[in-house]
Design a protein around this motif. Sequence first.
Motif, PDB file in Angstrom:
ATOM      1  N   GLN A 197      16.652   7.268  -2.158  1.00 57.12           N
ATOM      2  CA  GLN A 197      16.921   6.948  -3.737  1.00 57.12           C
ATOM      3  C   GLN A 197      15.997   5.728  -4.396  1.00 57.12           C
ATOM      4  OE1 GLN A 197      21.270   6.681  -2.596  1.00 57.12           O
ATOM      5  NE2 GLN A 197      21.443   7.596  -4.574  1.00 57.12           N
ATOM      6  N   LYS A 198      15.484   4.407  -3.472  1.00 57.19           N
ATOM      7  CA  LYS A 198      14.802   3.524  -4.034  1.00 57.19           C
ATOM      8  C   LYS A 198      13.606   4.249  -4.321  1.00 57.19           C
ATOM      9  CE  LYS A 198      17.378  -0.320  -2.047  1.00 57.19           C
ATOM     10  NZ  LYS A 198      17.365  -1.383  -1.099  1.00 57.19           N
ATOM     11  N   ASP A 201       0.750  -1.239   0.163  1.00 61.65           N
ATOM     12  CA  ASP A 201      -0.061  -0.111   0.143  1.00 61.65           C
ATOM     13  C   ASP A 201       0.822   1.113   0.090  1.00 61.65           C
ATOM     14  OD1 ASP A 201      -1.654   2.237   1.502  1.00 61.65           O
ATOM     15  OD2 ASP A 201      -3.052   0.723   0.886  1.00 61.65           O
ATOM     16  N   ASP A 202       0.804   2.186  -1.025  1.00 66.79           N
ATOM     17  CA  ASP A 202       1.367   3.390  -1.164  1.00 66.79           C
ATOM     18  C   ASP A 202       1.360   4.333   0.132  1.00 66.79           C
ATOM     19  OD1 ASP A 202      -1.098   3.721  -2.407  1.00 66.79           O
ATOM     20  OD2 ASP A 202      -0.487   5.615  -2.432  1.00 66.79           O
ATOM     21  N   ARG A 203       0.064   4.263   0.861  1.00 68.50           N
ATOM     22  CA  ARG A 203       0.045   5.107   2.154  1.00 68.50           C
ATOM     23  C   ARG A 203       0.925   4.765   3.101  1.00 68.50           C
ATOM     24  NH1 ARG A 203      -6.076   3.953   3.180  1.00 68.50           N
ATOM     25  NH2 ARG A 203      -5.417   1.943   2.312  1.00 68.50           N
ATOM     26  N   SER A 221       6.338   3.185  -7.773  1.00 65.65           N
ATOM     27  CA  SER A 221       5.383   3.265  -8.891  1.00 65.65           C
ATOM     28  C   SER A 221       4.152   4.116  -8.598  1.00 65.65           C
ATOM     29  CB  SER A 221       4.499   1.971  -8.945  1.00 65.65           C
ATOM     30  OG  SER A 221       4.070   1.574  -7.587  1.00 65.65           O
ATOM     31  N   LYS A 222       4.157   4.823  -7.100  1.00 69.49           N
ATOM     32  CA  LYS A 222       3.275   5.639  -6.824  1.00 69.49           C
ATOM     33  C   LYS A 222       3.690   7.232  -6.745  1.00 69.49           C
ATOM     34  CE  LYS A 222      -0.391   3.244  -6.879  1.00 69.49           C
ATOM     35  NZ  LYS A 222      -1.581   3.172  -7.486  1.00 69.49           N
ATOM     36  N   LEU A 255      13.468  15.157 -12.560  1.00 65.68           N
ATOM     37  CA  LEU A 255      13.012  16.323 -13.404  1.00 65.68           C
ATOM     38  C   LEU A 255      11.989  15.910 -14.534  1.00 65.68           C
ATOM     39  CD1 LEU A 255      16.260  18.546 -13.516  1.00 65.68           C
ATOM     40  CD2 LEU A 255      14.213  18.638 -11.785  1.00 65.68           C
ATOM     41  N   ALA A 256      11.919  14.600 -14.805  1.00 58.94           N
ATOM     42  CA  ALA A 256      11.338  14.174 -15.943  1.00 58.94           C
ATOM     43  C   ALA A 256      10.071  13.349 -15.481  1.00 58.94           C
ATOM     44  CB  ALA A 256      12.144  13.495 -17.031  1.00 58.94           C
ATOM     45  N   ASP A 257       9.739  13.491 -14.264  1.00 61.23           N
ATOM     46  CA  ASP A 257       8.675  12.758 -13.715  1.00 61.23           C
ATOM     47  C   ASP A 257       7.292  13.092 -14.151  1.00 61.23           C
ATOM     48  OD1 ASP A 257       8.509  10.949 -10.855  1.00 61.23           O
ATOM     49  OD2 ASP A 257       6.623  11.847 -11.180  1.00 61.23           O
TER      50      ASP A 257
END
Length: 370
Positions: A252-253, A226-228, A258-259, A288-290
Amino acid sequence: MNVSRIMLGAAVALFLGCRPSPPPVAPVNESAQPVPPAQPANTPPPVQPTPTKLPSVDKPKPPTPATTAAPEKNSLRDLAARLIEPTDKAGWRISESAALELERLGPDASKKLLPLLGDPLLEVRRGAAFHLLSSFDPAVPEQVTAFKKLLDDKDATVRNIGFQAVKQLPQAEIAAASPQLATLLDPTHETKAENRAAVARLAGTLGAKGAPFADALQKAATSDSDDRVRAAAIFAYMQVAASPETAVPLLQKALKDSKPSVRLVATGRLRSLATKAEAAAPDLAAALADDSEDVRLAASEALVRIGPPALTPLRTALETGNANAKKLSLACLSALGPAAKEVLPAIEKAQGDADKTISDAAKELVSRLK
């Protein structure tokens, strides 16, 4: 005369009980088989006993496992089991009728519910815990001990009630309960993501006292589904880490998560580290390209705070990045001022970019640096 003496001797011997001497017995040969006694003539053969069939006996059945006895009607356990009722939103609320019954039992009735927090019947534990939470007093050791034990309960609702109580304890006591609380970060033990995220946030509030949570937080930050939870664990890990820069590899990881919510937390934490985030400069330049504008902006701010060590990654972004990366890299280089002269050739090359916004920004920066 001789005959008379013989008859007299025989009479005396008979009177005294004398018997004639038995004939000598031959020694027994132990190896020889015993010889059955001779049967008198015309003796019928011995009758063999008929075997008696014993009545069959059933094998004892294994004992039936003990089951939890249902509460007796109108008992305190029965009342505790009825103290809460489900809501339409898959939650729980106090049953007014049961609460009224409890009130009629007198002021000591609620105190008698405390032992029921360890009752084997889930409904009893759940009702007692839900009711007692509203009157939980961190200054009462008996209550603290009972509610701490709820952190190990098999039911998620009961565990959460225990967690709500533990949150009210002083930081030192919360830190002492870290072994139990840390298990709630494990999704195999605590299936509700909102509960795991809440535990992570609580650990973060402890600061250095939350160091025992570090390993569990690091694992949750990278592997929770879960991203939360991942975002909360990253933030909390930065708060409990003995040295904030030790969190750079974790951040860094997280920049590759993915979220976007997780990536934003990572860039924000790196921004707070300023020059201590130098090792993450290449990752921030790639960000910067996110796809997320918030992530891109946070990454650009972090690069500016890193300072001159970020020049090489910024040049790479300017030369190979997408339009967003080129625009932001030029903005970062402009913010770095005269130090950007180190990458002037790349800036001059950008003056010929097909995107007018990029070429105009490059021309303006070149004119300022020369």
